[in-house]
Design a protein around this motif. Structure first.
Motif, PDB file in Angstrom:
ATOM      1  N   TYR A  16       2.914  18.527 -20.743  1.00  0.00           N
ATOM      2  CA  TYR A  16       2.245  18.927 -19.508  1.00  0.00           C
ATOM      3  C   TYR A  16       3.178  19.885 -18.790  1.00  0.00           C
ATOM      4  O   TYR A  16       4.318  19.529 -18.492  1.00  0.00           O
ATOM      5  N   PHE A  17       2.692  21.090 -18.501  1.00  0.00           N
ATOM      6  CA  PHE A  17       3.570  22.145 -17.994  1.00  0.00           C
ATOM      7  C   PHE A  17       2.941  22.872 -16.804  1.00  0.00           C
ATOM      8  O   PHE A  17       1.752  23.145 -16.783  1.00  0.00           O
ATOM      9  N   THR A  18       3.767  23.185 -15.821  1.00  0.00           N
ATOM     10  CA  THR A  18       3.406  24.066 -14.719  1.00  0.00           C
ATOM     11  C   THR A  18       4.697  24.709 -14.220  1.00  0.00           C
ATOM     12  O   THR A  18       5.754  24.520 -14.818  1.00  0.00           O
ATOM     13  N   THR A  19       4.598  25.484 -13.176  1.00  0.00           N
ATOM     14  CA  THR A  19       5.803  26.013 -12.532  1.00  0.00           C
ATOM     15  C   THR A  19       5.802  25.562 -11.087  1.00  0.00           C
ATOM     16  O   THR A  19       4.813  25.020 -10.592  1.00  0.00           O
ATOM     17  N   ASN A  23      -0.790  27.001  -9.619  1.00  0.00           N
ATOM     18  CA  ASN A  23      -1.916  26.160  -9.226  1.00  0.00           C
ATOM     19  C   ASN A  23      -2.699  25.708 -10.457  1.00  0.00           C
ATOM     20  O   ASN A  23      -3.910  25.520 -10.402  1.00  0.00           O
ATOM     21  N   GLU A  24      -1.982  25.521 -11.555  1.00  0.00           N
ATOM     22  CA  GLU A  24      -2.599  25.099 -12.803  1.00  0.00           C
ATOM     23  C   GLU A  24      -1.587  24.295 -13.607  1.00  0.00           C
ATOM     24  O   GLU A  24      -0.402  24.602 -13.617  1.00  0.00           O
ATOM     25  N   ILE A  25      -2.084  23.246 -14.270  1.00  0.00           N
ATOM     26  CA  ILE A  25      -1.270  22.482 -15.211  1.00  0.00           C
ATOM     27  C   ILE A  25      -1.832  22.765 -16.598  1.00  0.00           C
ATOM     28  O   ILE A  25      -3.037  22.640 -16.814  1.00  0.00           O
ATOM     29  N   ARG A  38      -6.440  23.284 -19.663  1.00  0.00           N
ATOM     30  CA  ARG A  38      -5.879  23.843 -18.433  1.00  0.00           C
ATOM     31  C   ARG A  38      -6.550  23.121 -17.272  1.00  0.00           C
ATOM     32  O   ARG A  38      -7.771  23.089 -17.192  1.00  0.00           O
ATOM     33  N   ILE A  39      -5.745  22.559 -16.391  1.00  0.00           N
ATOM     34  CA  ILE A  39      -6.252  21.806 -15.251  1.00  0.00           C
ATOM     35  C   ILE A  39      -5.972  22.609 -13.986  1.00  0.00           C
ATOM     36  O   ILE A  39      -4.814  22.894 -13.664  1.00  0.00           O
ATOM     37  N   ILE A  40      -7.020  22.983 -13.287  1.00  0.00           N
ATOM     38  CA  ILE A  40      -6.869  23.714 -12.025  1.00  0.00           C
ATOM     39  C   ILE A  40      -6.459  22.728 -10.936  1.00  0.00           C
ATOM     40  O   ILE A  40      -7.028  21.641 -10.817  1.00  0.00           O
ATOM     41  N   GLY A 121      -8.342  15.053 -16.679  1.00  0.00           N
ATOM     42  CA  GLY A 121      -8.337  16.485 -16.407  1.00  0.00           C
ATOM     43  C   GLY A 121      -9.091  16.904 -15.165  1.00  0.00           C
ATOM     44  O   GLY A 121      -9.203  18.094 -14.887  1.00  0.00           O
ATOM     45  N   VAL A 122      -9.588  15.956 -14.381  1.00  0.00           N
ATOM     46  CA  VAL A 122     -10.336  16.277 -13.161  1.00  0.00           C
ATOM     47  C   VAL A 122      -9.534  15.767 -11.958  1.00  0.00           C
ATOM     48  O   VAL A 122      -9.099  14.612 -11.935  1.00  0.00           O
TER      49      VAL A 122
END
Length: 168
Positions: A16-19, A23-25, A38-40, A121-122
């Motif tokens: 599981y990655f983001t920065t 605004n997304e994982i 992709r999870i918003i 994912g929601v």
């Protein structure tokens, strides 16, 4: 500064990655690097970067504490729950006032931390706060280890609490 934030799901090996400013994982299969999902993310208090153009000069380390909102940590729970912890923005005036009053720095102040939960994912409605301290890690059975804030006093030990996320 933009920095990577990630966690690995021990059950299925997904990454599981983001920065810190995203605004997304993104969920990856780390074996072949295929994107699984992709999870918003809809942050409630993530407005500070909206008006700032994303250029390298804006993201460079300036020696000052960043005042904008940013993601801090991804938490993978036992069930299908995923959590994202972020620190909400603070205005320059409020930051200077806190410094002048000798109040806690916002990165150790639980009032500035928010947790967003996702199931399958929601994004679930609302954002959670843990007013007594800062989340350190997940524990089995959808629980969290929280380092309790004790104010200005110097403790003989560091108090921890265990919180449970109850699905409704």
């Amino acid at each position: 500064m933009a920095s990577p934030i990630f966690t690995l799901d021990a059950r299925n090996g997904n990454l599981y990655f983001t920065t810190s400013i995203d605004n997304e994982i993104t969920i990856f299969n780390p074996i072949n690097w295929n994107v699984i999902q992709r999870i918003i993310v809809k942050h409630e208090f993530f407005k500070a970067l909206d008006a700032i153009p994303l250029r390298e000069s804006n993201l460079a380390f300036s020696g000052r504490t960043p005042l904008y909102s940013h993601n801090e940590k991804i938490l993978k729970f036992d069930s299908d729950l995923l959590g994202l912890i972020y620190v909400k923005e603070i205005s320059e005036a409020a930051n200077e006032l806190k410094k002048a009053e000798g109040k806690p720095y916002r990165f150790i102040d639980p009032d500035y931390y928010r947790m967003i939960l996702f199931k399958n994912g929601v994004q679930l409605q609302g954002e959670l706060t843990i007013p007594s301290g800062l989340v350190q890690m997940t524990l089995p059975n959808n629980r969290l280890l929280v380092k309790a804030s004790i104010g200005d006093e110097e403790p003989d030990y560091i108090p921890y609490e265990i919180w449970e996320i109850v699905e409704q």
